[in-house]
Write a protein that holds these residues in place. Sequence first.
Motif, PDB file in Angstrom:
ATOM      1  N   ARG A  98      25.942  48.105  -5.085  1.00 26.02           N
ATOM      2  CA  ARG A  98      26.860  48.662  -4.081  1.00 26.02           C
ATOM      3  C   ARG A  98      28.022  47.702  -3.826  1.00 26.02           C
ATOM      4  O   ARG A  98      29.182  48.118  -3.718  1.00 26.02           O
ATOM      5  CB  ARG A  98      26.092  48.935  -2.783  1.00 26.02           C
ATOM      6  N   VAL A  99      27.706  46.405  -3.752  1.00 31.59           N
ATOM      7  CA  VAL A  99      28.760  45.404  -3.548  1.00 31.59           C
ATOM      8  C   VAL A  99      29.691  45.361  -4.751  1.00 31.59           C
ATOM      9  O   VAL A  99      30.913  45.241  -4.602  1.00 31.59           O
ATOM     10  CB  VAL A  99      28.144  44.013  -3.291  1.00 31.59           C
ATOM     11  N   ASP A 104      23.028  35.726   1.295  1.00 30.25           N
ATOM     12  CA  ASP A 104      23.080  37.051   0.647  1.00 30.25           C
ATOM     13  C   ASP A 104      24.211  37.908   1.215  1.00 30.25           C
ATOM     14  O   ASP A 104      24.126  39.126   1.256  1.00 30.25           O
ATOM     15  CB  ASP A 104      21.744  37.778   0.798  1.00 30.25           C
ATOM     16  N   GLU A 105      25.292  37.238   1.670  1.00 30.66           N
ATOM     17  CA  GLU A 105      26.452  37.943   2.224  1.00 30.66           C
ATOM     18  C   GLU A 105      27.701  37.623   1.377  1.00 30.66           C
ATOM     19  O   GLU A 105      28.599  36.903   1.820  1.00 30.66           O
ATOM     20  CB  GLU A 105      26.687  37.522   3.677  1.00 30.66           C
ATOM     21  N   GLU A 164      19.831  47.126  -5.873  1.00 32.25           N
ATOM     22  CA  GLU A 164      20.673  48.283  -5.542  1.00 32.25           C
ATOM     23  C   GLU A 164      21.798  47.884  -4.593  1.00 32.25           C
ATOM     24  O   GLU A 164      22.928  48.372  -4.706  1.00 32.25           O
ATOM     25  CB  GLU A 164      19.820  49.395  -4.922  1.00 32.25           C
ATOM     26  N   ASP A 165      21.496  46.988  -3.648  1.00 28.98           N
ATOM     27  CA  ASP A 165      22.535  46.485  -2.743  1.00 28.98           C
ATOM     28  C   ASP A 165      23.617  45.744  -3.522  1.00 28.98           C
ATOM     29  O   ASP A 165      24.807  45.850  -3.219  1.00 28.98           O
ATOM     30  CB  ASP A 165      21.927  45.539  -1.701  1.00 28.98           C
ATOM     31  N   HIS A 204      28.053  43.127   4.353  1.00 33.22           N
ATOM     32  CA  HIS A 204      27.323  43.880   3.320  1.00 33.22           C
ATOM     33  C   HIS A 204      26.262  42.966   2.713  1.00 33.22           C
ATOM     34  O   HIS A 204      26.481  42.344   1.679  1.00 33.22           O
ATOM     35  CB  HIS A 204      28.285  44.390   2.240  1.00 33.22           C
ATOM     36  N   LYS A 214      18.031  36.028  -6.255  1.00 36.78           N
ATOM     37  CA  LYS A 214      19.284  36.725  -5.935  1.00 36.78           C
ATOM     38  C   LYS A 214      20.476  35.808  -5.693  1.00 36.78           C
ATOM     39  O   LYS A 214      21.609  36.226  -5.958  1.00 36.78           O
ATOM     40  CB  LYS A 214      19.092  37.692  -4.764  1.00 36.78           C
ATOM     41  N   VAL A 247      22.868  41.649   0.824  1.00 43.85           N
ATOM     42  CA  VAL A 247      22.211  42.033  -0.428  1.00 43.85           C
ATOM     43  C   VAL A 247      20.732  41.676  -0.329  1.00 43.85           C
ATOM     44  O   VAL A 247      20.368  40.493  -0.360  1.00 43.85           O
ATOM     45  CB  VAL A 247      22.856  41.315  -1.639  1.00 43.85           C
ATOM     46  N   ASP A 248      19.896  42.696  -0.193  1.00 50.82           N
ATOM     47  CA  ASP A 248      18.452  42.496  -0.145  1.00 50.82           C
ATOM     48  C   ASP A 248      17.767  42.961  -1.422  1.00 50.82           C
ATOM     49  O   ASP A 248      16.655  42.539  -1.721  1.00 50.82           O
ATOM     50  CB  ASP A 248      17.845  43.251   1.044  1.00 50.82           C
ATOM     51  N   THR A 249      18.421  43.856  -2.172  1.00 59.38           N
ATOM     52  CA  THR A 249      17.824  44.452  -3.368  1.00 59.38           C
ATOM     53  C   THR A 249      18.864  44.521  -4.481  1.00 59.38           C
ATOM     54  O   THR A 249      20.071  44.408  -4.227  1.00 59.38           O
ATOM     55  CB  THR A 249      17.336  45.882  -3.071  1.00 59.38           C
TER      56      THR A 249
END
Length: 249
Positions: free
Chosen positions: A241-242, A98-99, A237-238, A231, A19, A233-235
Motif C-alpha cells: 500500500r505504501v 515502521d513509519e 500488504e501494508d 501509514h 520488515k 507497516v505491520d504486514t
Amino acid sequence: MVVTAIIPARFASTRFPGKPLADLMGKPMIQWVYERTMQAEVVDKVIVATDDHSIYDAVQAFGGVAAMTCGDHPTGTDRLAEVAATLKSDLIVNVQGDEPLIDPAMIEAAVRPLLHDPSIPMGTLKTPIRDAREFLSPHVVKVVTDHNDFALYFSRSPIPYPRDFYAEIDANPTKVGAFKHVGLYVYRRDFLISYPHLPATHLERTENLEQLRALEHGYRIKVVSTDLISHGVDTPEDLDRVRGLLTTS
C-alpha cells in the motif's frame, strides 16, 4: 535544547519478520524512516537502536547512525532508554521504525510543547477518528484529553462512549469527537531513563498499553492534535500500500 530522535528497530516480527530491511523503491524501509526524521527542523540527531547486526550494518551502509542494544528488552521504550543513557540530549523522540512516510511536521508538532514548557515530561499525538470501524476496533488506540490537551486516558475501547447516540456512529462517527492515538512519543531524557524502572501497572497490563504506566504514576502526557496521516507497516500488504502511495505521489 538538544533533540535526538531514536528509531527502535527489531528484525523479529510475528507478522512481518525483517520488515526494517524490506525493500521500498530501492531502499530499506528503515532508511525512509531515518531520512524523513532527519527532515524535522527540531531534530539535531537521529539514531537507529537495534539488537540486530544486519539492521545495524544496513544503517551504516546508507550513512546513518546506529546503536546496538541488548536483545532482551521487553519494550521499545526500554531500548530507547538504554541509548538515551549514553547521550547528553535534552529531549528524546521515539519514531517508530515502521513509519516510512512519517511527516516531519508531525515530529515538530509533538516536540514543540516540551521545548516551551519544562514541566511536561512526555508528549505524543492524536488525530480525529472519522471512520466508525476505527472507533470500534480494539486494534486502534483511542485517547481522551482535558481542556489543556493533557491525556486523561488511552484505551482500545470506544472512548468517549456515546451513550445517547451510539446507534448513530455508523452514519456519522465524527459526532463522537473521538481521537486516535498516534504512536510517536517525546520524552525528557531523565524521565525516559527512569521510565523502565517504574513498576508496571494494572491498567497498563489490562489494556496492554505502556503509556498508561505514566498516567497511573501521576505523570502528565501532552497530546497534540494533528490532521496529518501516518501509514504504518505491520504486514507485507501494508508495504504494498505504501509503495502504491509513493508511486502515485
